[in-house]
Design an enzyme around this catalytic site. Structure first.
Site, PDB file in Angstrom:
ATOM      1  N   MET A   1       8.198  -8.427   8.147  1.00 18.19           N
ATOM      2  CA  MET A   1       7.476  -7.677   7.132  1.00 18.19           C
ATOM      3  C   MET A   1       8.421  -6.726   6.424  1.00 18.19           C
ATOM      4  O   MET A   1       9.596  -6.631   6.751  1.00 18.19           O
ATOM      5  CB  MET A   1       6.325  -6.896   7.778  1.00 18.19           C
ATOM      6  CG  MET A   1       5.249  -7.788   8.372  1.00 18.19           C
ATOM      7  SD  MET A   1       4.462  -8.880   7.181  1.00 18.19           S
ATOM      8  CE  MET A   1       3.410  -7.737   6.312  1.00 18.19           C
ATOM      9  N   CYS A   2       7.914  -5.987   5.498  1.00 19.96           N
ATOM     10  CA  CYS A   2       8.689  -5.050   4.693  1.00 19.96           C
ATOM     11  C   CYS A   2       7.797  -3.867   4.341  1.00 19.96           C
ATOM     12  O   CYS A   2       6.630  -3.804   4.730  1.00 19.96           O
ATOM     13  CB  CYS A   2       9.190  -5.703   3.401  1.00 19.96           C
ATOM     14  SG  CYS A   2      10.055  -7.278   3.624  1.00 19.96           S
TER      15      CYS A   2
END
Length: 287
Positions: A1-2
């Site tokens: 994810m980010c």
């Protein structure tokens, strides 16, 4: 994810004030995210895109991207203090397993005035174009070979950029892409940010997303940064899961994305084409 963030304002804001200085900033979210539902750190690179000069003059955005943790870049404090802009898109990266570790796959991606970021992950993303079938849109082998690199986010950008280049309205292009991918990858997380410096189009599909609208500015981000607004945490509102968002300097609108099942059932090659994007309704503030 980010973790990612988009900013639009009437007045320029320094990149330091926006991204590194406030408590809970995007910089801090690289090692201490508070709302991230998948993963614990975002140390696989970072990127900043900004629009120099008057945003209405049509200037293309500039970018600064690195493949190292944001806290390890000793040039960043001087850079962010020296640059100000009325439109910014930035991200810190947590790479999907099997993707490239280089700067070429670090958001934001760019084409003309467009900047793009993806917060999420797609399983078996290498097979995605085949599984999408006709829903992949006007995609050629040459487009895949010319893409940003080996990454699920880069592939999403290739799919979206080709839709935009073919003249599809941006809101419709984003919504249709998310619905098509979700139909063949139900577990995919597809939080997207797209901006041309005048508008921000975003989706919440699988992770957190918030916005803050104050006079003359709007922020859309993976999680709130209360220090960026005069009213603090009270200015931030959570965007519901399964939403499409359109934000401008004047206001924010949102609408539900259709469930993935609406994009078709059965084998992905026989899935019927997703319908048009829903009409956006007012979310929180009038434009």
């Amino acid at each position: 994810m980010c973790r990612h963030l988009a900013y639009l304002g009437i007045a320029p804001i320094s990149l330091a004030e926006l991204l590194t200085a406030p408590p809970g900033s995007l910089y801090e979210q690289s090692w201490a995210p508070r709302k991230q539902q998948h993963g614990t750190v975002n140390a696989d690179g970072f990127g900043i895109g900004w629009y120099p000069g008057d945003p209405y003059e049509g200037a293309e955005p500039a970018r600064y991207r690195r493949a190292l943790p944001i806290w390890n870049d000793r040039n960043l404090p001087e850079l962010t203090a020296a640059i100000a802009s009325t439109a910014v898109l930035a991200a810190v990266r947590s790479a999907t397993p099997g993707t490239s570790p280089d700067e070429a796959v670090t958001a934001p991606y760019r084409s003309g005035r467009w900047l793009f970021s993806h917060n999420g992950a797609i399983d078996a993303w290498e097979r995605l174009p085949d599984d999408l079938g006709p829903a992949a849109g006007p995609l050629r082998t040459a487009d895949l070979l010319a893409g940003a690199g080996r990454c699920d986010s880069a592939l999403l950008w290739t799919l979206l950029e080709r839709r935009l280049a073919a003249g599809r309205p941006p809101v419709d292009a984003v919504a249709a892409l998310v619905r098509a991918v979700a139909a063949v990858r139900p577990a995919a997380r597809l939080n997207l940010l797209l901006t041309d410096g005048d508008t921000v189009i975003a989706t919440r599909h699988g992770d957190s997303l918030w916005y803050a609208q104050t006079p003359g500015r709007v922020l859309v981000a993976s999680e709130p940064t209360p220090g960026l607004t005069s009213g603090g945490a009270a200015d931030w509102r959570e965007i519901p899961e399964g939403s499409l968002v359109l934000a401008t300097r004047a206001g924010v609108r949102s609408a539900p994305l259709r469930p993935a099942s609406d994009a078709g059932r059965g084998h992905p090659r026989t899935a019927r084409r997703p319908g048009p994007a829903p009409i956006l309704t007012v979310e929180g503030t009038n434009p």
